[in-house]
Design a protein around this motif. Structure first.
Motif, short mmCIF file in Angstrom:
data_model
loop_
_atom_site.label_atom_id
_atom_site.label_comp_id
_atom_site.label_asym_id
_atom_site.label_seq_id
_atom_site.Cartn_x
_atom_site.Cartn_y
_atom_site.Cartn_z
N ALA A 145 58.95 -36.67 93.57
CA ALA A 145 59.64 -36.96 93.04
C ALA A 145 61.19 -36.72 93.31
O ALA A 145 61.50 -36.45 94.53
N ASN A 146 62.36 -37.17 92.98
CA ASN A 146 63.95 -38.14 92.93
C ASN A 146 64.31 -36.59 93.19
O ASN A 146 63.79 -35.85 92.57
N PHE A 147 65.46 -36.23 93.07
CA PHE A 147 66.35 -34.78 92.90
C PHE A 147 67.39 -34.88 92.38
O PHE A 147 68.25 -36.69 93.57
N ILE A 148 67.82 -33.41 92.76
CA ILE A 148 69.51 -34.08 92.24
C ILE A 148 70.48 -33.12 93.09
O ILE A 148 70.07 -31.43 92.77
N CYS A 149 70.85 -32.80 93.80
CA CYS A 149 71.99 -31.56 94.42
C CYS A 149 72.90 -32.10 93.79
O CYS A 149 73.83 -32.82 93.29
N GLU A 150 73.55 -29.99 93.50
CA GLU A 150 74.80 -29.69 93.40
C GLU A 150 75.74 -29.27 93.63
O GLU A 150 74.45 -28.05 94.77
N LYS A 151 76.69 -29.30 94.30
CA LYS A 151 77.65 -28.87 94.82
C LYS A 151 78.85 -28.14 94.67
O LYS A 151 80.00 -29.23 94.03
N GLU A 152 78.69 -26.78 94.21
CA GLU A 152 80.61 -26.41 93.41
C GLU A 152 81.90 -27.01 93.97
O GLU A 152 81.50 -26.91 95.09
N LEU A 153 82.59 -26.99 93.20
CA LEU A 153 83.92 -27.65 94.20
C LEU A 153 84.63 -26.18 94.04
O LEU A 153 84.60 -25.41 93.70
#
Length: 153
Positions: A145-153
């Protein structure tokens, strides 16, 4: 307008956009995080590795506001059939935890989900376009599947 003037204006615009966003190139800012919506297919473990390579993690959706943003952006811009998010119930069946063993205080499961419908092998969280515009679903971790990465500021 001359070609040189157009080039200078374009370079200035790109520079202003790059300076004004605290997010890495290709990431989208929302509240105190940056998100990257992949155009790459990967199984859950591979998706986690991709995100780690970018100094991020699979997205942890912990509020309605964040869920609305992720679902809306996926529907308007990503348009993949589904995206991995960063939760599993691999440790204890039916107990969904975000990466880092963080409890899931918010959820937005599609009707009838999680259902573990593939002979008890659906242990990873994805959002599916066909489920009312990217509501949550449990899925087999080895599916691509596609995916979503997250990076906190």
């Amino acid at each position: 307008m001359s070609l040189v003037t157009t080039y200078v204006l374009l370079c200035t615009l790109v520079s202003v956009v790059a300076i004004s966003s605290p997010c890495p190139l290709g990431f989208v800012e929302h509240n105190k995080s940056c998100y990257w919506f992949s155009k790459t297919l990967a199984n859950y473990a591979e998706a986690r590795s991709y995100c780690q390579y970018f100094g991020s993690h699979l997205a942890k959706v912990t509020s309605k506001d964040e869920d609305d943003f992720v679902r809306g952006h996926a529907a308007r811009h990503g348009k993949a059939a589904n995206y991995w998010l960063g939760a599993t119930d691999l440790n204890v069946e039916g107990t969904w935890l975000w990466e880092g063993q963080q409890a899931m205080d918010y959820s937005n499961w599609s009707r009838g989900q999680p259902d573990n419908s593939h002979s008890g092998t659906e242990h990873c969280l994805d959002i599916k376009q066909k489920y009312e515009s990217y509501l949550w679903n449990d899925e087999r971790c080895n599916m691509e599947a596609n995916f979503i990465c997250e990076k906190e500021l």
